[in-house]
Write an enzyme that holds these catalytic residues in place. Structure first.
Site, PDB file in Angstrom:
ATOM      1  N   VAL A 113       0.832  -1.205   0.000  1.00 49.64           N
ATOM      2  CA  VAL A 113       0.000   0.000   0.000  1.00 49.64           C
ATOM      3  C   VAL A 113       0.864   1.251   0.000  1.00 49.64           C
ATOM      4  CG1 VAL A 113      -1.629   1.350   1.392  1.00 49.64           C
ATOM      5  CG2 VAL A 113      -2.018  -1.102   1.039  1.00 49.64           C
ATOM      6  N   GLU A 114       1.929   1.238   0.778  1.00 46.67           N
ATOM      7  CA  GLU A 114       2.751   2.445   0.930  1.00 46.67           C
ATOM      8  C   GLU A 114       3.531   2.796  -0.337  1.00 46.67           C
ATOM      9  OE1 GLU A 114       2.997   4.685   3.301  1.00 46.67           O
ATOM     10  OE2 GLU A 114       1.565   3.716   4.634  1.00 46.67           O
TER      11      GLU A 114
END
Length: 333
Positions: free
Chosen positions: A125-126
């Protein structure tokens, strides 16, 4: 000056008020000068050297534009948010990342109690598994926000201080470090303060390198979650069925679990949770469809310490589940 040039000059001035008002460099800001004197007194920096570094960067208008809340806030929509992270590319990329780093992930789980799939999902996600880590100068970004964004100046001044300490401790050139527009660094996108508090040398090379060492990133994500209260072997969230719209007070109870699952069951809220469990009621709102409800446990709250958003935490959880399922399917072939 003819009328055309005068009109053009006025137009440019109005269109770019930041550029017209901004000092030539960060060092020209009185607040930056006071900051340099302060950290020199408290941490033994040379104020002149700090100001020399500040003189090499200028307030970044793009940073201020990206950090500012929109003039008309977008309506929250889980339906639109979810596909940004729950998609084939992130799931398949997560399986490959897990396969490529299985030893480090297993060691992190053994040491910190955080499942491999959760570590993988956060990194996915990051930064899409380290592909998108940001190309802003961290010193420039943090200094811009510390001295030219009053709304959160205190927070970003603290992070700028942490960044300069981090650079000194690790022999880094502050002007060379790249990251996000908010000053987050490396594969797991740690803010400097989080890196100093939670990051670990997981590859054993006697330095913490979140930008270049996948092992360090894996260990640091796991330790961050463990230090914030991750409960090994415990659930993250379960879907909930409601008889109708819940009382507003249940949603206003906050993201930290404070409701008893048995009490919710007595009010018609059904979920696969032990009656004595302490939970939070999570509403995943979408204007395009009916609101989706979940019960979040302590581990759900811990994920929100990484990013204080229920949408973010649910994306991490659901991506983790999809990655684990896909990996198991491959192993069973």
């Amino acid at each position: 000056m003819n009328k055309f040039l005068a009109a053009l000059t006025l137009s440019l001035t109005l269109a770019t008020p930041f550029a017209a008002a901004a000092p030539a460099s960060i060092a020209d800001s009185p607040e930056a000068q006071a900051f340099a004197r302060d950290i020199a007194e408290r941490h033994g920096f040379d104020a002149g050297s700090v100001l020399t570094q500040f003189a090499a960067v200028r307030p970044n208008a793009s940073v201020l534009q990206l950090i500012a809340p929109p003039s008309t806030p977008a309506q929250r929509s889980w339906e639109r948010y979810r596909p940004r992270f729950l998609n084939e590319q992130r799931i398949n990329g997560g399986v490959r990342f897990w396969q490529d780093n299985a030893v480090a992930l297993a060691r992190a789980r053994a040491l910190y109690g955080v499942p491999e799939e959760v570590i993988v999902a956060i990194i996915g996600v990051e930064t899409a598994y380290g592909r998108i880590t940001g190309n802003f100068g961290v010193l420039e970004a943090l200094a811009t926000l510390a001295f030219h964004y009053p709304r959160r100046a205190e927070f970003f001044r603290a992070e700028l201080e942490q960044f300069l300490l981090l650079a000194r401790e690790n022999g880094l050139d502050p002007l060379a470090v790249k990251g996000s527009f908010a000053g987050a660094i490396g594969i797991p996108q740690f803010m400097p303060g989080s890196q100093r508090r939670y990051a670990v040398d997981f590859d054993g090379d006697q330095r913490v390198d979140l930008a270049g060492s996948v092992d360090d990133a894996i260990g640091s994500v796991a330790r961050f979650l463990e230090q914030h209260g991750w409960q090994a072997g415990q659930p993250v969230a379960v879907p909930a069925q409601l008889p109708g719209t819940p009382d507003a007070g249940l949603l206003q109870a906050g993201i930290r679990p404070s409701l008893r699952a048995g009490d919710l069951y007595a009010r018609g809220i059904v979920a696969a949770a032990a009656p004595e469990s302490t939970v939070t009621l999570v509403d995943l709102v979408s204007p395009e469809r009916a609101t989706e409800y979940w019960l979040g446990f302590e581990n759900f709250y811990v994920i929100t310490r990484y990013n204080r958003s229920s949408f973010y935490a649910m994306s991490v959880f659901q991506l983790a589940e999809e990655i684990r399922t896909a990996k198991m399917a491959l192993a069973g072939r």
